[in-house]
Design a protein around this motif. Sequence first.
Motif, short mmCIF file in Angstrom:
data_model
loop_
_atom_site.label_atom_id
_atom_site.label_comp_id
_atom_site.label_asym_id
_atom_site.label_seq_id
_atom_site.Cartn_x
_atom_site.Cartn_y
_atom_site.Cartn_z
N ASP A 48 0.84 -1.19 0.00
CA ASP A 48 0.00 0.00 0.00
C ASP A 48 0.88 1.24 0.00
OD1 ASP A 48 -2.39 -1.51 0.15
OD2 ASP A 48 -2.15 -1.70 2.34
N GLY A 49 0.32 2.36 -0.40
CA GLY A 49 1.08 3.60 -0.40
C GLY A 49 2.11 3.64 -1.50
N VAL A 50 3.15 4.44 -1.29
CA VAL A 50 4.21 4.62 -2.29
C VAL A 50 5.52 4.10 -1.72
CG1 VAL A 50 5.44 6.25 -3.75
CG2 VAL A 50 3.03 6.65 -3.21
N ARG A 51 6.15 3.19 -2.43
CA ARG A 51 7.42 2.62 -1.99
C ARG A 51 8.58 3.42 -2.58
NH1 ARG A 51 8.89 -3.64 -1.48
NH2 ARG A 51 11.17 -3.50 -1.32
N ASP A 52 9.54 3.80 -1.74
CA ASP A 52 10.71 4.54 -2.22
C ASP A 52 11.60 3.65 -3.08
OD1 ASP A 52 10.07 6.96 -1.09
OD2 ASP A 52 11.27 6.66 0.72
N ALA A 53 12.04 4.18 -4.20
CA ALA A 53 13.01 3.49 -5.08
C ALA A 53 14.13 4.48 -5.37
CB ALA A 53 12.33 3.03 -6.36
#
Length: 464
Positions: A48-53
């Motif tokens: 869920d949400g936004v994963r940092d890359a």
Amino acid sequence: MDTIAITRQGKVRGRSEDGIATFLGLPYAAPPYGRRRFRAPEPVEPWDGVRDALEYGATAAKRPYRPPLDEIIPDPDRPGDDCLHLNVWTPAADDGARPVMVWIHGGSLRNGSNSLPLYDGSAFARDGVVLVSINYRLGIEGFGSFPDAPDNRGLLDQLAALEWVRDNIASFGGDPANVTVFGESAGAISIAALLTSPRARGLFRRAALQSGPPHTVSRAEGGRIVALMAKVLGVAPTAEAFAAVDRERLLDAQVEVTSKSNPIGGGPGFSIVADGEVVTGEVVMPEVELLLGYNREEYRLWFVPTGVVQKIGAVALRLAMLKLKIPGRVAKLYRSSRPGMLPGELLGEMANDFLLRGPLAKLASRSPKAHVYEFAWRSPVLDLGACHGLEIGFVFDTLRHNVELAGPDAPQHLADEMHRAWVGFARDRDPGWPAWDDSRPVMIFDRRSEVMHDPRAEELKVWL
């Protein structure tokens, strides 16, 4: 500036700068440890949400290169279990579907990662290509052959990464129907194996093999290094027994067993197994167009820094030729065109052609369309010459990160030329010189590059 992309697993946050969007450490499979150790790769759990890359991910379990190679071949180690990930560089502008290139790194199937600055994909993105670099399991974790585990787990990782590209790369501006895989050394050997895999069908249209020929072994041969390590560890040669061993102890045993081996001289090492299912041994994708090549003096990476080239005398040369089953008349042929060459250099020249030039020429002859090159520019560093791995910084246009091998004054115009050729192959099917035919055209990349037809013809005939 942050930029967001949407994958099938969830949203990811990358960074956009100077017209290039970069996403680092994107997982394509679940961490291969715990209950997943020595198993085929499994899907990533959605988030869920936004994963940092924004940062490079963990490297696969490995040890640094042995001295003195560790001084000239960087091999960063990043801790963590989540090593099955990839990086993406893409033009920030939304200009429609672009060609995709997927890089598979080398390292004898036991070293390397996708986090080397040498593999920075910015130059490819600058020139309109979506560049993907992948990690895969190495050494005993990825390529040990056990009776109770799937073979070629590192290759299965590569297939999972290519499936991720097929399913997700459109979200990064790439065309999933226009994918080129390219790799060097073990990466090129992996690609040759993928050409024989029914599971790889449709995952790429073109392939570039740099300094790596088709090479697989039987299950029995693939299990030999497992048996040697099991003896050192005092455990059964099974995946279950190895999974119970501490990872650092496994790596210690791996180093001990492989300590005296190298791609030219041989010795215990890891190989891709022809299992008859994932790797069939027969090309199942004959329609794939190829870019094939080798470096003029591959052997010097292993023979020169270690002093081997000076240690091999006439007797050792004859023994090595017997081991490689090279007839004496071949040495006479090579010696006639190389007066004054040391026996160690003569062995390296023959091994170069026996292990690389000949097999790649055979592969080109069997392909419906192939382009062949030879990289001949000689590095001044440590008298390495046109050694193994030297061409990578030219292909990626990252000479600033290739100083250890190429020195500070490597010719930028040659990097421009080679990088343009690889981009042209991926984009237009044309690297800029004639395809292989009966006249055997070869692009010789050097300070002044040129196409030569059937160079060193008499020597090549020995290996065909």
